[in-house]
Write a protein that holds these residues in place. Structure first.
Motif, PDB file in Angstrom:
ATOM      1  N   MET A  49     -10.008  -3.649   3.287  1.00  0.00           N
ATOM      2  CA  MET A  49      -9.141  -2.491   3.064  1.00  0.00           C
ATOM      3  C   MET A  49      -9.905  -1.195   3.326  1.00  0.00           C
ATOM      4  O   MET A  49     -11.044  -1.048   2.915  1.00  0.00           O
ATOM      5  CB  MET A  49      -8.662  -2.496   1.608  1.00  0.00           C
ATOM      6  N   ARG A  50      -9.235  -0.309   4.030  1.00  0.00           N
ATOM      7  CA  ARG A  50      -9.811   1.016   4.210  1.00  0.00           C
ATOM      8  C   ARG A  50      -8.665   2.009   4.153  1.00  0.00           C
ATOM      9  O   ARG A  50      -8.076   2.358   5.183  1.00  0.00           O
ATOM     10  CB  ARG A  50     -10.564   1.125   5.532  1.00  0.00           C
ATOM     11  N   PHE A  51      -8.336   2.449   2.957  1.00  0.00           N
ATOM     12  CA  PHE A  51      -7.206   3.350   2.769  1.00  0.00           C
ATOM     13  C   PHE A  51      -7.714   4.792   2.784  1.00  0.00           C
ATOM     14  O   PHE A  51      -7.708   5.492   1.784  1.00  0.00           O
ATOM     15  CB  PHE A  51      -6.484   3.012   1.458  1.00  0.00           C
ATOM     16  N   LEU A  52      -8.174   5.189   3.946  1.00  0.00           N
ATOM     17  CA  LEU A  52      -8.769   6.516   4.138  1.00  0.00           C
ATOM     18  C   LEU A  52      -8.512   6.929   5.581  1.00  0.00           C
ATOM     19  O   LEU A  52      -8.510   6.078   6.473  1.00  0.00           O
ATOM     20  CB  LEU A  52     -10.286   6.443   3.968  1.00  0.00           C
ATOM     21  N   LEU A  53      -8.374   8.219   5.800  1.00  0.00           N
ATOM     22  CA  LEU A  53      -8.298   8.700   7.179  1.00  0.00           C
ATOM     23  C   LEU A  53      -9.670   8.557   7.817  1.00  0.00           C
ATOM     24  O   LEU A  53     -10.697   8.770   7.165  1.00  0.00           O
ATOM     25  CB  LEU A  53      -7.874  10.162   7.191  1.00  0.00           C
TER      26      LEU A  53
ATOM     27  N   PHE B  55       0.645   8.486   2.658  1.00  0.00           N
ATOM     28  CA  PHE B  55      -0.145   7.626   3.545  1.00  0.00           C
ATOM     29  C   PHE B  55       0.112   6.142   3.267  1.00  0.00           C
ATOM     30  O   PHE B  55      -0.002   5.316   4.173  1.00  0.00           O
ATOM     31  CB  PHE B  55      -1.622   8.018   3.494  1.00  0.00           C
ATOM     32  N   GLY B  56       0.489   5.820   2.049  1.00  0.00           N
ATOM     33  CA  GLY B  56       0.918   4.444   1.770  1.00  0.00           C
ATOM     34  C   GLY B  56       2.173   4.104   2.568  1.00  0.00           C
ATOM     35  O   GLY B  56       2.303   3.000   3.115  1.00  0.00           O
TER      36      GLY B  56
ATOM     37  N   VAL C  61       1.192   3.411   6.166  1.00  0.00           N
ATOM     38  CA  VAL C  61       0.667   2.049   6.358  1.00  0.00           C
ATOM     39  C   VAL C  61       1.809   1.040   6.380  1.00  0.00           C
ATOM     40  O   VAL C  61       1.832   0.118   7.207  1.00  0.00           O
ATOM     41  CB  VAL C  61      -0.359   1.712   5.246  1.00  0.00           C
TER      42      VAL C  61
END
Lengths: 336, 381
Positions: free
Chosen positions: A1-5, A253-254, A257
Motif C-alpha cells: 500500500m502506498r496511499f500518498l501522492l 484521494f480514497g 483510488v
C-alpha cells in the motif's frame, strides 16, 4: 500500500498552482460573471494545455486517463484558484462519451475537449436540470432518465447562481439524438460519479484558499491592540476549518483510488468525499466571512468569489443528503 | 497511489483474524473498572502477549512484534472488529513506551518494557494536578534530591487506571527557581504501592473508579527511574505527547468497527423515514472512513505528519467522532437509549472524556492555530 501522492503528482499540482497564480484568475472570474468569456477562455486553454481535461479520457480519444488521482490534484488547484467554467461537466462529458465509445460523438468531441479546442457542458439524470455555463459552451449534451443522449439545440435563459461565475441554464428540448439504451444509462451514471468526484476536489481547493486567505488576514488585522488571530474565539474557528479540510482530503484521494480500480464501492467513496469536502469548504467559507467581518461581506473583495463557490458546489452533482445516503453503503457489509 | 494490501500484509491480517477468533473471550469480560474485571483484563494482556500481539509495533527485543505502522493499523482493525477487550495496558504501551524508546536508557527499556508487554506491570499516568490541568507546566509536585535518587512529593489527579495499576509515570518540579514554568521539570517512574503513596480512586461520571488521585509524601525514586536528563522533563514529555493525542492512542480501527455496528443498528432499528438520523449515521461512517484513510496515508509516509503538533487535529477529530458515533447510536435505541448496561452507553460514557484528556480540545485548537497555521500566540482564557 502506498496511499500518498508521488513526487510527479505533487509537482503537477505545484506547476498548476504557479501557472494559475500568474494568470490573475480573479479578473477572469469577474469577467466571466458578466458574461464576458474571453479572459476565462484564455485561462481555460492554459488549463487544457496543462493536460487537465484529458485526465478522465482514455488515450484512444486524445486523453491520458483515466487518472483520477491526477484529476483530483488538478481540481484542488482549480478550486484553490477559483477557475471559472464547466469544469466538472467537462470531465463528465469526456467520461460519458468515451465510455459509450465507438466512432460517433466520442471521436468527434472528446479529442477536441481534451485539447481545449471545444467547450462542452451537460445534464445527467440525478444531476439537476441545469447545464452549467451553456452560454460559453460549443455543445450541450443531455441524458434523460430513460437513457436518451442528445445534443441540445441550445439553452434557455441564464439563471443567477450564488456564485456569480457559475452561469446555469436549462438545455433546450429536442435536438439530435446521439445514442440510447442501457449503455447510455450506465455511462451517464459513471459520468455523474466523476462529476461529483471532480466537484469534491474543487470544493476542497476552494476551502483551502478560503482558509489560507483568512489565516493571513487574522495575522494582519489588529483590534484591541493585538492581531485578531491571537484571540481564541478566532483561532479555534480557524482550527476547526483546518481540521475539516485535513480530513476531507484523504476521502477525496480514497475516491480517486476507488475510481481507478473500478471498485464496486466507488460511488459510495465519491459520495463520502463530496459530502465531507463540501461541508469542510462551506465551514471554511462561513469562518472566512466571520473572521473578515464586514469587508468579507462585500462583492468587491475577492473573498466573495470563493464564498459563493463553496455554497454553490454543495448543491452541484449531489447535495449533502443524497451524498450521505450513498455513503452509508461504505460500511454496509457488516463487521470485518 | 493505491490502497492495495500486499500478500504479506493480507497474510498478517489473516493471522491476526484467526488468532483473535480463537482467543477473544466469547462473553465480554467484567468492567475493567472493578477489581475482578481488572484482573481478568490483565490476564487477557498476558494472553495477547503469548500470542505475540500485545505490542505489535515495538521491537521484538522488548516483547513486541516488530510490526510496521500499517501492520499495527491492520491489527487494530481486526482487534476492534472482533470485539476484543479494552486494553488496560494502553497507557503504558502507547504513552510510556514511546517515551522510553525515544529518551530512555537501554537498561530502562530492557527492564520496563518486557513486563509491560506481558501485562505484569500496568502503568498509570501522573501528569495533572488539582491546580495544573490544561496549564500542565504550572504543576507543583516536587522531586527533591536524595542520596541515589529523588524524593517525590505532591498531589496528582485524574490518573487513569491508577485505582488498580502497579506503577505510574509523571512530571515533577526538580528546580523550583527555574525561570519559566516548563523548565526544571523531571520525568520519573514510581511504584503505586511504594511507601508514601496514597491512591484514592475517583468515580467517573457513572461512578466507576476509572481514575484516581495520588498523594505522594517523600516517595523515593532511584536515579535509574528518571527518564531523560533531570530538569529536561517537559521536553521529554512533549516530544511523545503526540502519542497520546494521535493515531497511537485511538486507532482508526476502533471507529470503523463502531461505525459498522452503527450501520447494522440503523438497518435493524432505524426508521427509514427519519432522514435526519440517517444523515447522522452516514456522517459517522464518512468520518470513520476519513480517519481510516488518514491512517493509511500516515502508514505510507516517511514520518511526515507524525510530529506532536500534527497530532492535535487528529485528537480533535477522533474524540468528536467517538461522541458522534455513540450519541447517534443512543438516539437510535429509542427508550433503551437511557439504559446504562449497553455497550453503546458504556462507549458513550468513555467517549465523553475524549475531548478532555490528553490536553483538552481547546488546547489542541490553540496548538493547531499557533503551530500549524502560524497564528500569533495569545493570552489563554
Amino acid at each position: 500500500m502506498r496511499f500518498l501522492l508521488d513526487a510527479e503528482q505533487k509537482e503537477f499540482g505545484r506547476t498548476l498552482d504557479r501557472m494559475l497564480t500568474a494568470s490573475g484568475t480573479p479578473q477572469a472570474v469577474r469577467a466571466w460573471a458578466r458574461g464576458e468569456y474571453g479572459p476565462g477562455l484564455a485561462l481555460w486553454q492554459r488549463v487544457a494545455d496543462a493536460g487537465v481535461f484529458g485526465l478522465a479520457a482514455p488515450e484512444a480519444y486524445g486523453g491520458f486517463g483515466p487518472l483520477p488521482a491526477e484529476l483530483a490534484v488538478a481540481f484542488v488547484e482549480l478550486g484553490r484558484h477559483c477557475v471559472p467554467g464547466p469544469l466538472a461537466e467537462t470531465v463528465a462529458a469526456t467520461v460519458l462519451l468515451a465510455h459509450l465509445g465507438g466512432t460517433g460523438p466520442a471521436r468527434e468531441w472528446v479529442p477536441r475537449v481534451c485539447a481545449g479546442r471545444a467547450r462542452v457542458t451537460l445534464t445527467l439524470p440525478g444531476g439537476g436540470p441545469y447545464a452549467l455555463d451553456a452560454e460559453a459552451a460549443d455543445a450541450v449534451f443531455t441524458v434523460t432518465g430513460s437513457g436518451l443522449l442528445s445534443l441540445s439545440p441550445g439553452h434557455g435563459p441564464v439563471r443567477p447562481s450564488v456564485d456569480p461565475a457559475r452561469r446555469p441554464a436549462r438545455p433546450a428540448g429536442g435536438g439530435t439524438l446521439l445514442a440510447s439504451g442501457p449503455a447510455v444509462r450506465a455511462a451517464a451514471a459513471l459520468a455523474a460519479d466523476w462529476a461529483a468526484f471532480a466537484t469534491a476536489a474543487q470544493a476542497l481547493g476552494a476551502g483551502l484558499a478560503l482558509l489560507d486567505r483568512t489565516v493571513a488576514y487574522a495575522r494582519r488585522r489588529t483590534q484591541f491592540g493585538a492581531p485578531i488571530g491571537s484571540f481564541q474565539a478566532v483561532k479555534h474557528r480557524l482550527a476547526d476549518a483546518f481540521t475539516g479540510l485535513e480530513f476531507a482530503r484523504p476521502l477525496v484521494f480514497g475516491a480517486a483510488v476507488a475510481l481507478a480500480a473500478g471498485s464496486p464501492t466507488a460511488r459510495a467513496e465519491v459520495a463520502a468525499a463530496k459530502a465531507a469536502s463540501c461541508d469542510a469548504a462551506y465551514t471554511a467559507a462561513r469562518t472566512a466571512l466571520q473572521v473578515h467581518g464586514a469587508i468579507g461581506y462585500t462583492a468587491e473583495y475577492d473573498l466573495s468569489l470563493w464564498i459563493g463557490k463553496a455554497r454553490a458546489l454543495r448543491s452541484a452533482w449531489g447535495g449533502p443528503a443524497e451524498c450521505r445516503a450513498r455513503a452509508l453503503e461504505l460500511f454496509a457489509q457488516g463487521s470485518g | 497511489m493505491d490502497l492495495a494490501f500486499t500478500a504479506g500484509e493480507s497474510a498478517f491480517r489473516a493471522e491476526a483474524r484467526s488468532w483473535l477468533a480463537a482467543h477473544v473471550p466469547c462473553t465480554p469480560l467484567p468492567s475493567p473498572e472493578t477489581a475482578d474485571g481488572f484482573d481478568r483484563h490483565r490476564a487477557w494482556e498476558r494472553t495477547l502477549y503469548e500470542g505475540g500481539w500485545s505490542a505489535v509495533s515495538w521491537p521484538e527485543a522488548y516483547g513486541g512484534r516488530g510490526g510496521s505502522l500499517l501492520e499495527w493499523l491492520v491489527f487494530e482493525e481486526e482487534y476492534h472488529a472482533a470485539g476484543a477487550p479494552v486494553r488496560v495496558s494502553q497507557n503504558g504501551i502507547s504513552l510510556l513506551a514511546p517515551t522510553l524508546l525515544a529518551h530512555g536508557t537501554e537498561e530502562q527499556r530492557a527492564r520496563v518494557l518486557p513486563p509491560m508487554a506481558r501485562g505484569e506491570t500496568v502503568w498509570a499516568q501522573a501528569w495533572s494536578e488539582p491546580e495544573a490541568g490544561s496549564d500542565l507546566a504550572s504543576l507543583r509536585s516536587v522531586a527533591r534530591p536524595a542520596p541515589g535518587g529523588l524524593l517525590l512529593s505532591g498531589h496528582k489527579t485524574w490518573s487513569s487506571r491508577a485505582a488498580f495499576a502497579d506503577r505510574a509515570f509523571g512530571l515533577f518540579r526538580s528546580r523550583p527557581g527555574a525561570g519559566r514554568p516548563h523548565q526544571g521539570l523531571t520525568y520519573a517512574m514510581f511504584p503505586l504501592d511504594a511507601e508514601g503513596v496514597t491512591v484514592r480512586p475517583i468515580g467517573r461520571l457513572d461512578g466507576r473508579p476509572a481514575f484516581a488521585e495520588l498523594f505522594l509524601d517523600e516517595v523515593f525514586v532511584p536515579d535509574a527511574d528518571v527518564i531523560g536528563a533531570p530538569g529536561d522533563g517537559w521536553r521529554v514529555a512533549m516530544s511523545t505527547a503526540g502519542s497520546e493525542r494521535g493515531l497511537a492512542l485511538r486507532s482508526p480501527g476502533r471507529f470503523t468497527a463502531a461505525a459498522r455496528r452503527l450501520v447494522a443498528l440503523w438497518r435493524a432499528a432505524g426508521d427509514p423515514g427519519d432522514t435526519a438520523l440517517r444523515d447522522r449515521v452516514a456522517d459517522a461512517v464518512i468520518r470513520a472512513r476519513a480517519y481510516e484513510l488518514y491512517g493509511y496515508g500516515r502508514a505510507s509516509g516517511d514520518g511526515a505528519g507524525a510530529g506532536t503538533a500534527e497530532s492535535s487535529p487528529v485528537k480533535v477529530f477522533w474524540s468528536e467522532l467517538d461522541l458522534a458515533l455513540h450519541e447517534t447510536a443512543l438516539d437510535l435505541l429509542g427508550a433503551d437509549g437511557e439504559l446504562a448496561d449497553t455497550d453503546w452507553a458504556e462507549g458513550w460514557t468513555f467517549a465523553l472524556a475524549g475531548p478532555i484528556y490528553g490536553g483538552t480540545n481547546e488546547i489542541q485548537r490553540d496548538i493547531i492555530g499557533e503551530r500549524l497555521l502560524g497564528l500569533p500566540k495569545g493570552r489563554r482564557g
